[in-house]
Design a protein around this motif. Structure first.
Motif, short mmCIF file in Angstrom:
data_model
loop_
_atom_site.label_atom_id
_atom_site.label_comp_id
_atom_site.label_asym_id
_atom_site.label_seq_id
_atom_site.Cartn_x
_atom_site.Cartn_y
_atom_site.Cartn_z
N PHE A 138 0.97 -1.25 -0.12
CA PHE A 138 -0.06 -0.05 0.01
C PHE A 138 1.04 1.30 0.00
O PHE A 138 1.82 1.62 0.91
N ASP A 139 0.81 2.14 -1.12
CA ASP A 139 1.66 3.26 -1.24
C ASP A 139 3.06 2.79 -1.03
O ASP A 139 3.88 3.69 -0.37
N ASP A 140 3.57 1.72 -1.55
CA ASP A 140 4.95 1.38 -1.72
C ASP A 140 5.48 0.93 -0.22
O ASP A 140 6.60 0.58 -0.02
N ASN A 141 4.43 0.59 0.64
CA ASN A 141 4.79 -0.10 1.95
C ASN A 141 4.09 -1.39 1.89
O ASN A 141 3.07 -1.69 1.88
N LEU A 142 5.16 -2.36 2.36
CA LEU A 142 4.55 -3.82 2.39
C LEU A 142 3.44 -3.90 3.44
O LEU A 142 3.74 -3.68 4.53
N LYS A 143 2.36 -4.60 3.29
CA LYS A 143 1.30 -4.78 4.11
C LYS A 143 0.94 -6.28 4.44
O LYS A 143 0.70 -6.47 5.40
N LEU A 144 1.42 -7.14 3.24
CA LEU A 144 1.09 -8.64 3.51
C LEU A 144 2.10 -9.24 2.68
O LEU A 144 2.31 -9.00 1.62
N GLN A 145 2.39 -10.30 3.30
CA GLN A 145 3.41 -11.24 2.91
C GLN A 145 3.20 -12.74 3.15
O GLN A 145 3.04 -13.10 4.16
N THR A 146 2.79 -13.55 2.06
CA THR A 146 2.94 -15.04 2.29
C THR A 146 4.15 -15.70 2.69
O THR A 146 5.15 -15.04 2.33
N LYS A 147 4.19 -16.66 3.46
CA LYS A 147 5.18 -17.32 3.95
C LYS A 147 4.94 -18.88 3.98
O LYS A 147 3.81 -19.07 3.73
N ASP A 148 6.03 -19.43 4.23
CA ASP A 148 6.04 -20.92 4.08
C ASP A 148 4.84 -21.36 5.39
O ASP A 148 4.57 -22.55 5.27
N SER A 149 4.96 -20.80 6.31
CA SER A 149 4.03 -21.11 7.40
C SER A 149 2.88 -20.45 7.25
O SER A 149 1.89 -20.61 8.40
N GLY A 150 2.37 -19.51 6.57
CA GLY A 150 1.20 -18.71 6.43
C GLY A 150 1.41 -17.53 5.87
O GLY A 150 1.69 -17.27 4.73
N VAL A 151 0.91 -16.51 6.58
CA VAL A 151 1.00 -15.04 6.04
C VAL A 151 1.50 -14.41 7.11
O VAL A 151 1.07 -14.43 8.41
#
Length: 222
Positions: A138-151
């Protein structure tokens, strides 16, 4: 004046020292240009500001694949149409650019690189990494990231309702769960605040448990 070549139903053939290298012919109302030499390319050349250039080459050893020396320019509302039924279309209407899939299959975006990036100027919007995370910004700021364990979520997660299998926060505060039910097998966190219900078939661990009004059936010492 003009020079008119009239084959009177035949072909106009071009030869060099007995070698037939080109033909102009008519097919009904079509002009047909033929390179009869096996794998002989058709090359269009010109002069660009005093410099000789090869504008277009049609490779006859590759089914006529065209190589352009410079840009291919199309006007507004003109389309690049690919496929026997114009299945994939790329166009610009003067305001918006559009990639349209009109076929029956999927629209696949494939890369041999490490990632696929969706950018607005230099700002990241979506980053999909091969064998890794998908990141939403959002506006070049990371808000959500998937991971091997979830998000992993940075900031506030707002949902109308949720059923959670395992809610864990090393230093998290769960607030504003009003007139609703938080359902989880296990809840582990620092602070849990709710005016609704907390339903858990597992263990609830919280440094502070603040409830406006609730029926507490069982609290087992952990």
């Amino acid at each position: 004046g003009d020079i008119t070549l009239d084959a009177n139903g035949g072909d106009v053939k071009l030869s060099d020292d007995g070698l037939h290298f080109g033909t102009f012919s008519r097919s009904v109302n079509d002009l047909v240009i033929t390179s009869p030499v096996q794998d002989g390319d058709v090359v269009i050349k010109g002069d660009d500001g005093g410099s000789a250039i090869t504008a277009v080459t049609f490779d006859m050893s590759d089914a006529g694949a065209a190589t352009f020396n410079s840009n291919v320019n199309l006007g507004d509302n003109s389309k690049i149409q690919l496929g026997a039924s114009q299945d994939l279309q790329i166009s610009h209407d003067g305001g918006n650019s559009e990639i349209k899939d009109e076929g029956n299959g999927n629209l696949n975006l494939r890369t041999n690189g490490a990632s696929i990036n969706l950018l607005s100027g230099t700002e990241s919007m979506i980053l999909a990494q091969a064998n890794g995370a998908v990141k939403l910004y959002f506006d070049d700021n990371l808000k959500l990231q998937t991971k091997d364990s979830g998000v992993a979520i940075t900031g506030t997660l707002s949902v109308d309702s949720a059923t959670l299998t395992n809610l864990t926060g090393d230093s998290a505060t769960i607030t504003n769960i009003a007139n609703s039910v938080l359902t989880a097998k296990a809840i582990t966190g620092t602070t849990v605040t709710t005016s609704g219900d907390i339903v858990s078939s597992g263990t609830i661990r919280a440094g502070n448990l603040n409830v406006d009004s609730a029926d507490i059936d069982t609290i087992a010492k952990a």
